[in-house]
Design an enzyme around this catalytic site. Sequence first.
Site, PDB file in Angstrom:
ATOM      1  N   ARG A 233       0.843  -1.194   0.000  1.00 45.66           N
ATOM      2  CA  ARG A 233       0.000   0.000   0.000  1.00 45.66           C
ATOM      3  C   ARG A 233       0.878   1.243   0.000  1.00 45.66           C
ATOM      4  O   ARG A 233       1.988   1.233   0.537  1.00 45.66           O
ATOM      5  CB  ARG A 233      -0.897   0.014   1.248  1.00 45.66           C
ATOM      6  CG  ARG A 233      -2.148  -0.831   1.081  1.00 45.66           C
ATOM      7  CD  ARG A 233      -3.046  -0.720   2.278  1.00 45.66           C
ATOM      8  NE  ARG A 233      -2.545  -1.491   3.381  1.00 45.66           N
ATOM      9  CZ  ARG A 233      -1.949  -0.993   4.438  1.00 45.66           C
ATOM     10  NH1 ARG A 233      -1.790   0.305   4.563  1.00 45.66           N
ATOM     11  NH2 ARG A 233      -1.514  -1.777   5.393  1.00 45.66           N
TER      12      ARG A 233
ATOM     13  N   TYR B 100      -1.509  -3.476  -6.673  1.00 40.48           N
ATOM     14  CA  TYR B 100      -1.312  -4.179  -5.404  1.00 40.48           C
ATOM     15  C   TYR B 100      -2.613  -4.221  -4.589  1.00 40.48           C
ATOM     16  O   TYR B 100      -3.332  -3.213  -4.514  1.00 40.48           O
ATOM     17  CB  TYR B 100      -0.207  -3.501  -4.574  1.00 40.48           C
ATOM     18  CG  TYR B 100      -0.198  -4.066  -3.169  1.00 40.48           C
ATOM     19  CD1 TYR B 100       0.355  -5.320  -2.924  1.00 40.48           C
ATOM     20  CD2 TYR B 100      -0.812  -3.396  -2.119  1.00 40.48           C
ATOM     21  CE1 TYR B 100       0.307  -5.874  -1.657  1.00 40.48           C
ATOM     22  CE2 TYR B 100      -0.865  -3.944  -0.849  1.00 40.48           C
ATOM     23  CZ  TYR B 100      -0.303  -5.187  -0.621  1.00 40.48           C
ATOM     24  OH  TYR B 100      -0.367  -5.742   0.622  1.00 40.48           O
TER      25      TYR B 100
ATOM     26  N   LYS C 233      -9.641  -2.340   1.783  1.00 36.24           N
ATOM     27  CA  LYS C 233      -9.380  -1.202   2.676  1.00 36.24           C
ATOM     28  C   LYS C 233     -10.156   0.048   2.249  1.00 36.24           C
ATOM     29  O   LYS C 233     -10.650   0.801   3.085  1.00 36.24           O
ATOM     30  CB  LYS C 233      -7.889  -0.873   2.695  1.00 36.24           C
ATOM     31  CG  LYS C 233      -6.993  -2.045   3.011  1.00 36.24           C
ATOM     32  CD  LYS C 233      -7.220  -2.586   4.379  1.00 36.24           C
ATOM     33  CE  LYS C 233      -6.127  -3.601   4.715  1.00 36.24           C
ATOM     34  NZ  LYS C 233      -6.344  -4.236   5.999  1.00 36.24           N
TER      35      LYS C 233
ATOM     36  N   HIS D 153     -10.648  -2.406  11.618  1.00 37.21           N
ATOM     37  CA  HIS D 153      -9.565  -3.251  11.119  1.00 37.21           C
ATOM     38  C   HIS D 153      -9.352  -4.384  12.127  1.00 37.21           C
ATOM     39  O   HIS D 153      -8.385  -4.375  12.887  1.00 37.21           O
ATOM     40  CB  HIS D 153      -8.307  -2.380  10.985  1.00 37.21           C
ATOM     41  CG  HIS D 153      -7.193  -3.026  10.244  1.00 37.21           C
ATOM     42  ND1 HIS D 153      -5.874  -2.662  10.429  1.00 37.21           N
ATOM     43  CD2 HIS D 153      -7.175  -4.003   9.308  1.00 37.21           C
ATOM     44  CE1 HIS D 153      -5.103  -3.380   9.630  1.00 37.21           C
ATOM     45  NE2 HIS D 153      -5.871  -4.195   8.949  1.00 37.21           N
TER      46      HIS D 153
ATOM     47  N   SER E  15      -1.405  -4.063  10.422  1.00 40.06           N
ATOM     48  CA  SER E  15      -1.125  -5.038   9.363  1.00 40.06           C
ATOM     49  C   SER E  15       0.161  -5.798   9.669  1.00 40.06           C
ATOM     50  O   SER E  15       1.125  -5.215  10.173  1.00 40.06           O
ATOM     51  CB  SER E  15      -0.956  -4.328   8.021  1.00 40.06           C
ATOM     52  OG  SER E  15      -2.129  -3.661   7.687  1.00 40.06           O
TER      53      SER E  15
ATOM     54  N   CYS F  15       0.900  -8.129  11.841  1.00 42.34           N
ATOM     55  CA  CYS F  15       1.231  -8.368  13.251  1.00 42.34           C
ATOM     56  C   CYS F  15       0.688  -9.709  13.721  1.00 42.34           C
ATOM     57  O   CYS F  15       0.606  -9.960  14.920  1.00 42.34           O
ATOM     58  CB  CYS F  15       0.598  -7.299  14.136  1.00 42.34           C
ATOM     59  SG  CYS F  15       1.669  -5.945  14.503  1.00 42.34           S
TER      60      CYS F  15
ATOM     61  N   ASP G 152      -9.463  -9.794   8.942  1.00 46.84           N
ATOM     62  CA  ASP G 152      -8.947  -8.444   8.671  1.00 46.84           C
ATOM     63  C   ASP G 152      -9.930  -7.315   8.970  1.00 46.84           C
ATOM     64  O   ASP G 152      -9.517  -6.257   9.413  1.00 46.84           O
ATOM     65  CB  ASP G 152      -8.501  -8.352   7.203  1.00 46.84           C
ATOM     66  CG  ASP G 152      -7.567  -7.178   6.947  1.00 46.84           C
ATOM     67  OD1 ASP G 152      -6.686  -6.915   7.782  1.00 46.84           O
ATOM     68  OD2 ASP G 152      -7.728  -6.499   5.920  1.00 46.84           O
TER      69      ASP G 152
ATOM     70  N   ARG H 120       2.204 -12.282  -0.617  1.00 45.31           N
ATOM     71  CA  ARG H 120       0.874 -12.622  -0.082  1.00 45.31           C
ATOM     72  C   ARG H 120       0.294 -13.875  -0.703  1.00 45.31           C
ATOM     73  O   ARG H 120       0.665 -14.269  -1.803  1.00 45.31           O
ATOM     74  CB  ARG H 120      -0.084 -11.458  -0.398  1.00 45.31           C
ATOM     75  CG  ARG H 120       0.317 -10.126   0.208  1.00 45.31           C
ATOM     76  CD  ARG H 120      -0.435  -9.870   1.454  1.00 45.31           C
ATOM     77  NE  ARG H 120       0.049  -8.714   2.195  1.00 45.31           N
ATOM     78  CZ  ARG H 120      -0.582  -8.242   3.261  1.00 45.31           C
ATOM     79  NH1 ARG H 120      -1.685  -8.798   3.689  1.00 45.31           N
ATOM     80  NH2 ARG H 120      -0.079  -7.220   3.933  1.00 45.31           N
TER      81      ARG H 120
HETATM   82  O1  SAT Z   1      -1.954  -4.273   2.207  1.00 46.22           O
HETATM   83  S1  SAT Z   1      -3.340  -4.755   2.179  1.00 46.22           S
HETATM   84  O2  SAT Z   1      -4.247  -3.648   2.476  1.00 46.22           O
HETATM   85  O3  SAT Z   1      -3.672  -5.285   0.880  1.00 46.22           O
HETATM   86  C1  SAT Z   1      -3.515  -5.946   3.356  1.00 46.22           C
HETATM   87  C2  SAT Z   1      -3.371  -5.440   4.739  1.00 46.22           C
HETATM   88  O4  SAT Z   1      -2.605  -4.514   4.998  1.00 46.22           O
HETATM   89  O5  SAT Z   1      -4.057  -5.997   5.596  1.00 46.22           O
HETATM   90 MN    MN Z   2      -5.211  -5.432   7.266  1.00 44.90          MN
END
Ligand code: SAT
Ligand code: MN
Length: 572
Positions: A104, A185, A194, A214, A236, A238, A261, A355
Site C-alpha cells: 500500500r 497491489y 481497505k 480493522h 497489518s 502483526c 482483517d 501474499r
Molecule cells: O496491504 S493490504 O491492504 O492489501 C492488506 C493489509 O494490509 O491488511
Molecule cells: Mn489489514
Amino acid sequence: MAALYRPGLRLSWHGLSPLGWPSCRSIQTLRVLSGDLGQLPTGIRDFVEHSARLCQPEGIHICDGTEAENTATLTLLEQQGLIRKLPKYNNCWLARTDPKDVARVESKTVIVTPSQRDTVPLPAGGARGQLGNWMSPADFQRAVDERFPGCMQGEPVSKWPCNPEKTLIGHVPDQWEIVSFGSGYGGNSLLGKKCFALRIASRLARDEGWLAEHMLILGITSPAGKKRYVAAAFPSACGKTNLAMMRPALPGWKVECVGDDIAWMRFDSEGRLRAINPENGFFGVAPGTSATTNPNAMATIQSNTIFTNVAETSDGGVYWEGIDRPLPPGVTVTSWLGKPWKPGDKEPCAHPNSRFCAPARQCPIMDPAWEAPEGVPIDAIIFGGRRPKGVPLVYEAFNWRHGVFVGSAMRSESTAAAEHKGKIIMHDPFAMRPFFGYNFGHYLEHWLSMEGRKGAQLPRIFHVNWFRRDEAGHFLWPGFGENARVLDWICRRLEGEDSARETPIGLVPKEGALDLSGLRAIDTTQLFSLPKDFWEQEVRDIRSYLTEQVNQDLPKEVLAELEALERRVHKM
Ligand code: SAT
Ligand code: MN
C-alpha cells in the site's frame, strides 16, 4: 492499472459527478465483450458508460461472478504472462509484480472532502499530520484530469501495468466513490477491501451509528462448551491471520474463524454488538506462515490460491522465509525477482509483503456462522501491537472509556504492508491509522458515544502483546497456539472470575491466574513487569502524539484518561 469503484449500497449517479469528471474526448460506441449493459440498473450503467468514455478501454467486461468467468480470467492473465501456474498444487497461481508495486502507498492515499477538518485533525504548531491525507476537491479534480482520460487505451507496455510515479488512491466519502490509479497491489486496487470496507465504510458507520474496524473475528469454545466471539485489532502484518486461524495449544479449546482483517459491527435490538466479516477470502502475508505457525492457513492455500511475490521452487511449488520446510534434494528456488536463489543468500527469496489470496471457505476452521447476515455476538475487543519492550502480555481496560483510550494509544513496530522502512515503533491508533475515512478525533467521539447508547451491552476491552523480548532479544512468550492461554484468561474474566489485579495501566492476571501448565520456563515477572522509566516515556510519547496530532479534536474524555494514566504512572 486504473479502477473506479462505487459500492452498490445506495448507488446514485448524477450524470455528471459533483466533482465534474473531465469531459469526454470522443463519444465512441462502447464495445461490450461480455454481459449486457442494458440489464444493469440505470445508475450503474451510467457510471460504466461514463467511465468507459473517460478511460477508453478497448472493451468492457461485465462481471457475473461465475466459475467460468474466473477460469477465463486466469487463462487470459496466463496468456498475457501476468501469472503462471504452480503445477504442484490444484489451480494455484503465481504473480510477480513490478518490484515498485508491492505494498500500500499511504502517502498517495487521499480522502477528498470540501473541509480539511472533516478528514483529518489539524496538528498543533504546524506539525505534519500523520492521521491520513486530505485533498481538496479542486486538487483532486486536477489529479483525475491528469491521469484518467484515455488511460486504458492501447496495449500495456510492461507485464505488470502500474505507474508508481502517478499512483493515487482517492476516496470521496460524500459520494461513496473510490478512484484508484497506478497500482495493482491488493490494498491499492482491490477496492472492496481497505478503500471501501474500511475508509468509506467507517464514514458510513459514523453517520449511521455502527463501526467499521480493522479487526479479525474469531469464535472460541472452552472445554466446558461455552462459546464466545471476540474481535481483535492489530496493525497489518502483526499476526492477525495467525490469531484468527489459531490451533489452540491448550487441550479441549476450539477456535473458529469468522474473518481475519475487517469487522463491521452494530448493536442489535437486544443491545448486543454483532459483527460480520465483509470479505470473501484471505489476503495474508506469506513469509512466516508455516505448518507450525498457522497450519490452518497452510491447509487453506493448497488450492484455488493466487500467490504474489513469493519464491517458486523448481518442482512447481512456493517458498518463502519462515515456511519451515526443507527443500527436497535437487529442488532449486527462483526468487520473487525471478533470479536464482539459495538458502543463506543475503536477500530474501520472497518479498516481505508477499501474499496469498485464497477463498475463506477453504479454511478448515471457518465458523458455521461466518456468513450469517445477523453477525456473531462480540463479548470482547482486543487491541494489540508488536511491542518489544515494556508492554505486558495482556491487560484489561478498567472500563469502556479507558478502553477507547487504550485503542487511541496503540503503537507497534512498523509493517512491511506499507512503504515504511526499518523497525520503528509507530503510533497506530485502533490499528486504523492508514484506514480512517474521517477525522480521528471524530472517530474517538463516535467510539465514546457507544457508552451512551440505550441498552447497549458493551464488550470488555483488552490489550495484548505477544512480542515482548528479554534483554538478550529473545521472545518472552512462545505465541501462536499458546496465545489460547491468554484467550482462556479473557474468557474467564468475561465469566466474572476474580482473576485480575489492578496496576497503573490496567488489570493483569493475578499470580497463577494464567494457565501455564505444560509450558517451560516462562518468566512471568519479566512478561508482566511495568518498568517505571518505560511507562513515564510511554505516557510522554502518547501525550505528545495525541495533543500534537489530534490537537483541538481530541475528546476531553480521552485527555482525562491520559491524565489519569500519567498520575498513576507517576505514583508507581
Ligand atoms: O496491504 S493490504 O491492504 O492489501 C492488506 C493489509 O494490509 O491488511
Ligand atoms: Mn489489514
